[in-house]
Scaffold this active site. Structure first.
Site, PDB file in Angstrom:
ATOM      1  N   MET A   1       0.843  -1.184   0.000  1.00 50.54           N
ATOM      2  CA  MET A   1       0.000   0.000   0.000  1.00 50.54           C
ATOM      3  C   MET A   1       0.878   1.233   0.000  1.00 50.54           C
ATOM      4  O   MET A   1       1.297   1.685   1.055  1.00 50.54           O
ATOM      5  CB  MET A   1      -0.904   0.003   1.224  1.00 50.54           C
ATOM      6  CG  MET A   1      -1.732  -1.261   1.401  1.00 50.54           C
ATOM      7  SD  MET A   1      -2.970  -1.489   0.149  1.00 50.54           S
ATOM      8  CE  MET A   1      -4.148  -0.263   0.638  1.00 50.54           C
ATOM      9  N   CYS A   2       1.241   1.723  -1.146  1.00 50.92           N
ATOM     10  CA  CYS A   2       2.009   2.964  -1.307  1.00 50.92           C
ATOM     11  C   CYS A   2       3.522   2.713  -1.247  1.00 50.92           C
ATOM     12  O   CYS A   2       3.996   1.704  -0.720  1.00 50.92           O
ATOM     13  CB  CYS A   2       1.648   4.020  -0.277  1.00 50.92           C
ATOM     14  SG  CYS A   2      -0.124   4.314  -0.118  1.00 50.92           S
ATOM     15  N   ARG A   3       4.251   3.659  -1.772  1.00 53.90           N
ATOM     16  CA  ARG A   3       5.708   3.753  -1.669  1.00 53.90           C
ATOM     17  C   ARG A   3       6.020   5.204  -1.334  1.00 53.90           C
ATOM     18  O   ARG A   3       5.382   6.121  -1.863  1.00 53.90           O
ATOM     19  CB  ARG A   3       6.397   3.385  -2.983  1.00 53.90           C
ATOM     20  CG  ARG A   3       6.097   2.006  -3.555  1.00 53.90           C
ATOM     21  CD  ARG A   3       6.920   0.896  -2.903  1.00 53.90           C
ATOM     22  NE  ARG A   3       6.289   0.433  -1.663  1.00 53.90           N
ATOM     23  CZ  ARG A   3       6.813  -0.523  -0.880  1.00 53.90           C
ATOM     24  NH1 ARG A   3       7.979  -1.081  -1.195  1.00 53.90           N
ATOM     25  NH2 ARG A   3       6.195  -0.906   0.212  1.00 53.90           N
ATOM     26  N   ASN A  41       0.601   1.487  -7.786  1.00 51.93           N
ATOM     27  CA  ASN A  41       0.322   2.678  -6.976  1.00 51.93           C
ATOM     28  C   ASN A  41      -0.212   3.779  -7.884  1.00 51.93           C
ATOM     29  O   ASN A  41       0.495   4.727  -8.230  1.00 51.93           O
ATOM     30  CB  ASN A  41       1.596   3.114  -6.246  1.00 51.93           C
ATOM     31  CG  ASN A  41       2.115   2.026  -5.327  1.00 51.93           C
ATOM     32  OD1 ASN A  41       1.504   1.717  -4.309  1.00 51.93           O
ATOM     33  ND2 ASN A  41       3.235   1.417  -5.701  1.00 51.93           N
ATOM     34  N   ASN A 115       2.748   4.727   4.735  1.00 48.25           N
ATOM     35  CA  ASN A 115       2.730   3.556   3.863  1.00 48.25           C
ATOM     36  C   ASN A 115       2.179   2.403   4.682  1.00 48.25           C
ATOM     37  O   ASN A 115       2.857   1.895   5.577  1.00 48.25           O
ATOM     38  CB  ASN A 115       4.142   3.248   3.362  1.00 48.25           C
ATOM     39  CG  ASN A 115       4.242   1.873   2.728  1.00 48.25           C
ATOM     40  OD1 ASN A 115       3.272   1.362   2.182  1.00 48.25           O
ATOM     41  ND2 ASN A 115       5.414   1.266   2.811  1.00 48.25           N
TER      42      ASN A 115
END
Length: 263
Positions: A1-3, A41, A115
């Site tokens: 979930m996200c960077r 993402n 994140n």
């Protein structure tokens, strides 16, 4: 979930920091290599950067995938800073992908990114109300209570790493989740490894990065152990267990306009 990614050091353009490397944050928006949860993402991106004559960091956020904004890629060649925080987003299911959810979030001189994901976001929202004046802590995303609590603790102490560590500990009391937090006050960068990957790189020229994953294949990258909080300044990098990092007595560096803030 996200960077996400943070940089501190000699002035660099945002294009160098976010686009130029072979596995840059730009590439990670569609092809992350270390992401354990999710595969792309595409739910927005953002960048925040500090300038010497600006009272708070500047910021650019969009709801679109980073790869779809060619205009920012061009503008990034002319934008430079000694300190940058940026992120690409894979929205938590149940939350929208509008621009208000793109990170980093901002309060005074603080930039913040999360994140991860929260299992019981309602529990966090009920127990961690937003501090006064921090509108983005009221947003409809599971990161908002984490941001608000970080701001509250940072304002009290000026201790960035301590605020992140205490926020992770409090959040874990309320809900299961992945709590990789990243923040900067313009003079230092700090992050937690709490359920997802985190790496650090210190360059010979004095620059230092904290990032969800390496943006190149350099052997100089070091993985931060899960359960740690790391602080990076121009002088050095320190990682300690989250359970050992506690808030300290107030120190310079907090938001000078919020000394009287209470919960």
């Amino acid at each position: 979930m996200c960077r996400h990614l943070a940089y501190l050091g000699p002035p660099r353009t945002l294009h160098e920091l976010l686009y130029a490397a072979p596995h840059s944050l730009h590439v990670q928006s569609w092809a992350p290599r270390k992401q354990r949860y999710g595969t792309v993402n595409a739910d927005g991106f953002g960048a925040g950067w500090y300038l010497p004559d600006a009272p708070e960091p500047l910021r650019y956020r969009r709801a679109m995938p980073m790869w779809g904004d060619a205009s920012f890629a061009d503008a990034a060649r002319a934008l430079g800073s000694r300190c940058v925080v940026a992120a690409v987003r894979d929205a938590t299911p149940g939350f929208g992908s509008d621009e208000s959810g793109a990170q980093p979030l901002r309060a005074g001189r603080l930039l913040f990114s999360h994140n991860g994901a929260v299992a019981d976001d309602e529990a966090l929202a009920a127990a961690l109300p937003p501090p006064p004046g921090v509108l983005e802590a009221r947003g409809a995303l599971d990161s908002a209570p984490l941001f608000g609590h970080t701001v509250r603790l940072w304002r009290r102490s000026g201790n960035l790493a301590g605020a992140l560590a205490d926020t992770v500990r409090r959040a874990r009391e309320l809900s299961e989740g992945r709590y990789n937090l990243l923040a900067s006050d313009g003079e230092s960068i700090a992050a937690t490894a709490a359920g997802d990957t985190l790496y650090t790189l210190r360059e010979p020229g004095g620059g230092v990065f904290l990032a969800s994953e390496p943006f190149d294949d350099s052997d100089a990258w070091e993985e931060i152990p899960d359960g740690s909080v790391v602080t990076a300044t121009r002088e050095g990098t320190e990682a300690v267990p989250i359970d050992r990092r506690r808030q300290t007595r107030p120190t310079p560096g907090g938001d000078p306009c919020s000394a009287s803030t209470t919960t």
